[in-house]
Design an enzyme around this catalytic site. Sequence first.
Site, short mmCIF file in Angstrom:
data_model
loop_
_atom_site.label_atom_id
_atom_site.label_comp_id
_atom_site.label_asym_id
_atom_site.label_seq_id
_atom_site.Cartn_x
_atom_site.Cartn_y
_atom_site.Cartn_z
N LYS A 1 -2.47 -1.90 -3.22
CA LYS A 1 -3.50 -1.05 -2.63
C LYS A 1 -3.07 0.41 -2.78
CE LYS A 1 -5.96 -0.17 1.71
NZ LYS A 1 -6.67 -0.78 2.82
N GLU A 44 0.83 -1.21 0.00
CA GLU A 44 0.00 0.00 0.00
C GLU A 44 0.87 1.27 0.00
OE1 GLU A 44 -2.65 0.45 3.37
OE2 GLU A 44 -3.55 2.25 2.55
P1 13P Z 1 -9.24 4.25 4.18
O1 13P Z 1 -10.09 3.56 3.16
O2 13P Z 1 -10.01 4.88 5.29
O3 13P Z 1 -8.22 5.17 3.53
O4 13P Z 1 -8.39 3.13 4.91
C1 13P Z 1 -7.82 2.13 4.17
C2 13P Z 1 -6.59 1.69 4.82
O5 13P Z 1 -6.43 0.51 5.10
C3 13P Z 1 -5.55 2.67 5.10
O6 13P Z 1 -4.34 2.01 5.41
#
Ligand code: 13P
Length: 340
Positions: free
Chosen positions: A220, A178
């Site tokens: 992500k 991510e």
């Molecule tokens: P949000 O969808 O609130 O951005 O959170 C996703 C997430 O896992 C952030 O690390």
Amino acid sequence: MNIDELKSVAEAIVAKQKGILAADESNPTIKKRFDSIEVESTEENRRRYREILFTTDGIERYISGVILFDETLRQSSRDGTPFARLLSSRGIIPGIKVDKGAKALALYPGNKVTEGLDGLRDRLAEYKQLGAKFAKWRAVIEIDEHEVPSAYAIRANAHALARYAALCQEADIVPIVEPEVLMDGAHDIDRCEKVTSQMLEALFTELNAHGVLLEGTLLKPNMVIPGMKCPHQASAKQVAEASVRCLRRHVPAAIPGIVFLSGGQSAEDATDNLNAMNGMDVHHPWQLSFSYGRALQAPVLATWKGRESNVAEAQRAFFKRCQLNGLAREGIYSHKMENS
Ligand code: 13P
């Protein structure tokens, strides 16, 4: 490394119509969410809130996986069933957040790097025992008007993400990588596209250098979107076109799925933007799905407010968000469905 297991878990997470619930808020983050509804952040309140989410009827039609926080992976439902087992029994794959948060990057003011690699091999072995089949590591990239992010911060975060991903695959855990380019600030959509491109380019260079199996990895990312304070906001069509262009240029087709974060978008915008991408008249080489925290949970928190008498209604609100995002996975969501 069990290649078949990694591939099959990654593919199951991005199965048609389905996406991820990110319920892995650290204790300081869930405290902020609870503060907004005036609920005290005790261990029992955190347990009860997550139980409300995980026991909502029917969500397994739209939710393939849930990302948990360390504390939550060790908690159980009221009848004593560990959450990981409860989720698995419903066909939902349990996952775990393993990073230790973004910290200031030394000598690079305004830039951050995510910590948590030390001891990660041992923690992954324990998480696997506790039932986790996938993991998440979040890198945070801020944008300012000047020199943030620095090229070095992008490289340092990409390197950490790749080391994490390799350790996960060694333990037969699917890594979700991510790299979040934040939507705070006043930058426009073009700047977001440029920084997201640089981040993705650096990330896949490092993943390949570390020998990470892309077929057993999920990405992500943020959507390509203007900063919240930018005077020129973008339509869903513009967000979809910029996001898909950026991803096509930088994300190999070997990645089975891209699961967007919501990043502070409203629940409705996050659904609408995902829907616009899946409704485009082009074939995407990867599944385009969701891994939303706030965009799935905001309506639940606002309805629940910590009261048992609101639980049934909060679960209805949660089911509806899951369903609407499931429809957005196929490009068949419409605004009218919000009020039906
Ligand atoms: P949000 O969808 O609130 O951005 O959170 C996703 C997430 O896992 C952030 O690390």
